[in-house]
Design a protein around this motif. Sequence first.
Motif, short mmCIF file in Angstrom:
data_model
loop_
_atom_site.label_atom_id
_atom_site.label_comp_id
_atom_site.label_asym_id
_atom_site.label_seq_id
_atom_site.Cartn_x
_atom_site.Cartn_y
_atom_site.Cartn_z
N ALA A 49 -26.30 27.61 -42.55
CA ALA A 49 -26.00 28.39 -43.74
C ALA A 49 -26.70 29.75 -43.75
N ALA A 50 -26.06 30.69 -44.43
CA ALA A 50 -26.67 31.99 -44.69
C ALA A 50 -27.75 31.83 -45.76
N PRO A 51 -28.60 32.84 -45.97
CA PRO A 51 -29.63 32.75 -47.02
C PRO A 51 -29.02 32.51 -48.40
N ASP A 52 -29.77 31.85 -49.27
CA ASP A 52 -29.28 31.53 -50.61
C ASP A 52 -28.86 32.78 -51.38
N ALA A 53 -29.57 33.88 -51.18
CA ALA A 53 -29.22 35.12 -51.89
C ALA A 53 -27.82 35.57 -51.52
N SER A 54 -27.49 35.47 -50.23
CA SER A 54 -26.14 35.85 -49.79
C SER A 54 -25.09 34.88 -50.31
N LEU A 55 -25.41 33.58 -50.25
CA LEU A 55 -24.46 32.58 -50.73
C LEU A 55 -24.18 32.75 -52.21
N GLY A 56 -25.23 33.01 -52.99
CA GLY A 56 -25.05 33.20 -54.41
C GLY A 56 -24.22 34.43 -54.73
N PHE A 57 -24.47 35.53 -54.03
CA PHE A 57 -23.72 36.77 -54.25
C PHE A 57 -22.23 36.56 -53.93
N MET A 58 -21.96 35.89 -52.81
CA MET A 58 -20.56 35.67 -52.42
C MET A 58 -19.87 34.67 -53.34
N LEU A 59 -20.64 33.72 -53.88
CA LEU A 59 -20.04 32.72 -54.75
C LEU A 59 -19.46 33.36 -56.01
N VAL A 60 -20.11 34.40 -56.50
CA VAL A 60 -19.58 35.10 -57.68
C VAL A 60 -18.18 35.65 -57.38
N GLY A 61 -18.02 36.26 -56.21
CA GLY A 61 -16.71 36.77 -55.84
C GLY A 61 -15.69 35.66 -55.65
N ALA A 62 -16.12 34.54 -55.05
CA ALA A 62 -15.20 33.43 -54.81
C ALA A 62 -14.72 32.82 -56.12
N VAL A 63 -15.62 32.73 -57.11
CA VAL A 63 -15.25 32.16 -58.40
C VAL A 63 -14.17 33.00 -59.08
N VAL A 64 -14.16 34.30 -58.82
CA VAL A 64 -13.13 35.18 -59.37
C VAL A 64 -11.87 35.13 -58.50
N LEU A 65 -12.05 35.16 -57.18
CA LEU A 65 -10.92 35.30 -56.26
C LEU A 65 -10.05 34.06 -56.19
N ILE A 66 -10.65 32.88 -56.09
CA ILE A 66 -9.87 31.67 -55.87
C ILE A 66 -8.92 31.37 -57.04
N PRO A 67 -9.33 31.48 -58.30
CA PRO A 67 -8.35 31.28 -59.38
C PRO A 67 -7.20 32.29 -59.33
N VAL A 68 -7.48 33.52 -58.91
CA VAL A 68 -6.40 34.51 -58.79
C VAL A 68 -5.40 34.09 -57.72
N ILE A 69 -5.91 33.63 -56.57
CA ILE A 69 -5.03 33.16 -55.50
C ILE A 69 -4.20 31.97 -55.97
N LEU A 70 -4.85 31.02 -56.64
CA LEU A 70 -4.13 29.86 -57.16
C LEU A 70 -3.07 30.27 -58.16
N ALA A 71 -3.37 31.26 -59.00
CA ALA A 71 -2.43 31.68 -60.03
C ALA A 71 -1.19 32.32 -59.40
#
Length: 333
Positions: free
Chosen positions: A292-314
């Motif tokens: 795994a990448a550092p937690d700081a990187s994972l947390g930063f990317m997770l914010v984008g994923a939480v926004v992006l994945i619902p848009v893709i699903l929609a």
Amino acid sequence: MVFDLTVAWALLILFAVFAYVVMDGFDLGIGILFPVFPVGRERDQAINSIAPVWDGNETWLVLGGGGLMAAFPLAYGVVLTALYPPIIAMLLGLVFRGVAFEARWRDPAHRAGWDLAFTVGSTVAAFSQGVILGALLQGIAVDERAYAGGWLDWLTPFSLLTGASVVVGYALLGATWLIWKTEGVAQAHAFRLAPRLGLGLLAGIVAVSLATLGLEYDYHRRWTQYPVVLLTAQVPLLTAILGYGFWRALRRRRELAPFLLTLGLFLLTFLGLCISMFPYVVPRALTIWDAAAPDASLGFMLVGAVVLIPVILAYTGWAYWVFRGKVGHEGYH
């Protein structure tokens, strides 16, 4: 941390991979089956059934691959180094399929050649994905955080078996999709294909499962040791139940049920894969926490994923809703 970012990203990537298998599997399957459909109305119906959605389905492959690179960079480097040949073959197959998909309508003088490219690209992509899966299951040699094997370590009877099984499984998804989305002669043809492909998929699941238990890694312990076996035994039991439901649905000429039941079989095989591999991303070598990448990187990317994945699903759900119903044979361009 109470909330484990590494596990969250592992689950996100697993979701993206399964979404890709579900959504791109049936259109790869249609490409695999393309030669068995006569030139003309049947082929045109088959390809029109996926025309509005096929390219959007591959979004999940990009998300899964990009997520692996960003969230688990060590695993990404090891896996790509070990599996360059089948990965490159998969990408070339997808490119050929995509070009052929568009060109067969725009260049009717060479449609036979484009149809062949569509079939070859789909089959190569599907087979390569199965080989990649088999190579991961059988293990990748890692020494000091780097790939330590040879150029063709991935090429074994086991990986060839998993490759062939994925081709059959995708072909079944394609046939059951056509049962749902087409009518007339094309649907009748798909109904005839589905029982044989269903038998082939179940045979592939059994063969790969038994072969997996014989690999060097301790898969047999994960599946047979008491009391874990009380839980894992539910997977083959549910597979048998879904298989029986699949045959009943075909006998009763159901249109949607065979496709949904086939997706259920894929879900169970995916669950079995997770049982076999967790917590490893590269069995016997790297756990998800090792890679795994550092937690700081994972947390930063997770914010984008939480926004992006619902848009893709929609937008994916909207596309499927807009193009619901049966399709015709006229060109979609």
